[in-house]
Enzyme design. Structure first.
Site, short mmCIF file in Angstrom:
data_model
loop_
_atom_site.label_atom_id
_atom_site.label_comp_id
_atom_site.label_asym_id
_atom_site.label_seq_id
_atom_site.Cartn_x
_atom_site.Cartn_y
_atom_site.Cartn_z
N GLY A 1 2.55 -5.21 0.65
CA GLY A 1 3.48 -4.63 1.78
C GLY A 1 2.52 -4.42 2.92
N GLU B 1 -1.73 -6.34 -3.99
CA GLU B 1 -1.03 -7.70 -4.28
C GLU B 1 -0.50 -8.11 -2.73
OE1 GLU B 1 1.17 -6.93 -8.40
OE2 GLU B 1 2.13 -6.63 -6.61
N PRO B 2 -1.55 -8.14 -1.61
CA PRO B 2 -0.96 -8.58 -0.30
C PRO B 2 -0.64 -10.03 -0.30
CG PRO B 2 -3.35 -8.45 -0.43
CD PRO B 2 -2.89 -8.07 -1.93
N GLY B 3 0.79 -10.27 0.33
CA GLY B 3 0.81 -11.59 0.67
C GLY B 3 0.98 -11.87 2.10
N ARG B 4 1.73 -11.10 2.95
CA ARG B 4 2.01 -11.21 4.34
C ARG B 4 0.43 -10.86 4.96
NH1 ARG B 4 6.87 -9.85 6.59
NH2 ARG B 4 7.08 -8.84 4.65
N ARG C 1 13.35 -15.49 8.75
CA ARG C 1 13.03 -14.05 8.89
C ARG C 1 13.84 -13.47 9.89
NH1 ARG C 1 9.17 -11.88 9.62
NH2 ARG C 1 9.23 -10.10 8.31
N TYR D 1 16.23 -10.54 8.40
CA TYR D 1 15.79 -9.21 8.76
C TYR D 1 15.67 -8.90 10.00
CZ TYR D 1 13.21 -10.78 4.35
OH TYR D 1 13.25 -11.30 3.04
N CYS E 1 23.26 -25.06 13.15
CA CYS E 1 24.53 -24.64 14.03
C CYS E 1 25.16 -23.53 13.34
CB CYS E 1 25.65 -25.79 13.12
SG CYS E 1 25.02 -27.49 13.96
N TYR F 1 6.15 -16.17 4.24
CA TYR F 1 7.57 -16.20 4.42
C TYR F 1 8.24 -16.97 5.44
CZ TYR F 1 6.27 -12.23 1.54
OH TYR F 1 5.92 -11.33 0.50
C1 LIG Z 1 6.71 -9.09 -2.23
C2 LIG Z 1 5.65 -8.49 -3.06
C3 LIG Z 1 4.45 -8.35 -2.87
C4 LIG Z 1 3.83 -8.93 -1.39
O1 LIG Z 1 4.34 -8.34 -0.35
P1 LIG Z 1 3.74 -8.40 1.25
O2 LIG Z 1 4.65 -7.75 2.13
O3 LIG Z 1 3.85 -9.92 1.54
O4 LIG Z 1 2.10 -7.84 1.08
C5 LIG Z 1 3.71 -7.82 -3.63
N1 LIG Z 1 3.73 -7.59 -4.97
C6 LIG Z 1 5.36 -7.38 -5.38
C7 LIG Z 1 5.74 -6.91 -6.61
C8 LIG Z 1 6.23 -8.05 -4.34
O5 LIG Z 1 7.47 -8.08 -4.52
#
Ligand SMILES: *Cc1c(COP(=O)(O)O)cnc(C)c1O
Length: 429
Positions: free
Chosen positions: A240, A282-285, A322, A326, A354, A382
């Site tokens: 997050g 657990e970073p993604g973004r 997105r 969002y 469209c 994303y």
């Molecule tokens: C979505 C999610 C993440 C990653 O969120 P980011 O905003 O991309 O860092 C990590 N852990 C869990 C359980 C999630 O659902």
């Protein structure tokens, strides 16, 4: 690293016009250098913590075989939520002791696969799932390691749709119910409790909401150890971490904020005479968001007298949903022309779908014209992973840049890819 050279926008050191010409548009472009830089900031934030960091990339942000391989090379683990993501990891050669499985409604098939592959951790999301997993493990003669996903009931100040940890949420197990599980863990002899997980939302900019959640979750860690559950040794604080999509956004600073969180964990454990846990993130973004741009070609430019100018591009909500989902903000640049005072123009960038499909409501661009190449920045997370074939549009290719090298990471779809799954029932023939 990103700048104009001879009035041409360069991303990660490479000429975006040449990329657009070589691979076509729309095009997802990912910079390995930026990914590596983001990861090194995360690693740096653990420097003073006595345990090795456990960094799980949230696969949902951007997963494909090449990305998994890259992460594996960099010592990053993978957070998966589906059979598709687990099999991708396997195909990319990542060992399953680097994997974690999440999900609020994992299928039987997914759990069985994870158990048979001896996945490192399964994050249990409900008491019902705990019972199911305990029974399945017995049947398969396994003893999976699990974390309990705790819902700490924290309101992170972020978009409602990506806040996942208020009390009224489908995710996780309440603090009280988690205490009950700890106190009656003998009911689940076929699982090994390793620790606790929380994920409070996305695009968070500071440590405060993590600390509020931690406040409750660390008590569970203490309770488990007081109850003699020696296997418990891990706290997973989720992902997050926010990035700077537009100038007004504040980017999460791991060196400051993760350090702050780790110091609190360490202090708590020292004053309560508890062993220092492994800490997972657990970073993604944060890892891949800033590492991506999307290149489009400008088509129709429509001036509505006294209202605004619409600049249409050859992609939109199909490759970047997105904004539609969002109301997310993005920045963009005309790659073949630098913005200067004389040609500034505030326009709306619209996608081709469209639908209203506004990609950017209002942005100053350098007088966009048909045939220009437009880059939308910070699209690494994303976007590709949320692509849809709406309007039967094909998915753009994804390319990876590293130093002066470039290579296709995911091929673009063709119209025949779309057609190959269609069947015409025999009675219609
Ligand atoms: C979505 C999610 C993440 C990653 O969120 P980011 O905003 O991309 O860092 C990590 N852990 C869990 C359980 C999630 O659902």
């Amino acid at each position: 690293m990103n700048n104009f050279i001879d009035s041409v926008y360069h991303f990660s050191g490479q000429n975006t016009l040449e990329l657009a010409k070589e691979y076509g548009t729309p095009l997802y472009v990912i910079s390995q250098d930026i990914i590596e830089n983001q990861i090194s900031k995360l690693k740096e934030s653990f420097k003073d913590y006595p345990m090795e960091p456990r960094i799980y990339f949230a696969g949902k942000a951007f997963t494909n075989k090449g990305m998994v391989k890259l992460l594996d090379n960099l010592g990053i683990r993978l957070d998966t939520v589906s059979l598709g993501e687990m099999v991708t990891a396997k195909e990319a050669g990542m060992s399953f002791d680097k994997l974690i499985l999440h999900g609020s409604n994992k299928s039987f098939e997914e759990l069985e696969y994870a158990l048979n592959e001896n996945i490192n951790l399964i994050v249990v999301d409900s008491i019902e799932e705990l019972e199911l997993l305990n029974n399945l493990a017995k049947k398969l003669n396994k003893r999976p390691k699990i974390l309990i996903r705790v819902n700490p009931g924290v309101e992170a100040h972020t978009n409602d749709l990506i806040n996942t940890s208020r009390i009224d949420s489908k995710f996780g197990i309440s603090v009280n119910e988690t205490k009950d599980i700890i106190n009656s863990i003998e009911k689940y002899p076929n699982i090994e409790l390793k620790g606790f997980h929380f994920h409070i939302g996305s695009q968070i900019t500071e440590a405060t909401p993590y600390l509020q959640a931690l406040d409750k979750v660390i008590e569970l860690y203490k309770l488990a150890l007081e109850n003699g559950l020696d296997s418990v040794d891990e706290l997973d604080i989720g992902g997050g971490f926010g990035i700077q999509y537009v100038d007004t956004d504040i980017e999460f600073d791991p060196i400051k904020s993760i350090k702050q969180i780790l110091t609190i964990i360490q202090d708590y454990c020292e004053s309560n005479k508890l062993p220092i846990p492994l800490v997972s993130i657990e970073p993604g973004r944060y890892i891949v968001g800033p590492a991506g741009i999307t290149l489009y070609e400008v088509g129709t430019v429509k001036e509505l007298d006294g209202i605004r100018t619409y600049v249409s591009v050859n992609g939109g909500m199909t490759d970047n949903p997105r904004k539609a989902l969002y109301n997310a903000d993005y920045k963009a640049i005309i790659c073949n022309r630098e913005l200067n005072d004389s040609n500034k123009k505030t326009v709306r960038v619209s996608g081709r779908a469209c639908e209203t499909d506004d990609l950017i409501d209002a942005i100053e661009l350098a007088d966009p014209k048909r045939g220009d190449i437009l880059a939308v920045t910070n699209t690494g997370a994303y976007n590709y992973s949320m692509f849809s074939n709406y309007n039967r549009v094909t998915r753009p290719p994804v390319i990876l840049l590293k130093d002066n090298k470039k290579s296709i990471l995911v091929k673009g779809q063709t119209i025949s890819d779309l057609l190959k799954d269609d069947l015409i029932p025999e009675w219609l023939e």
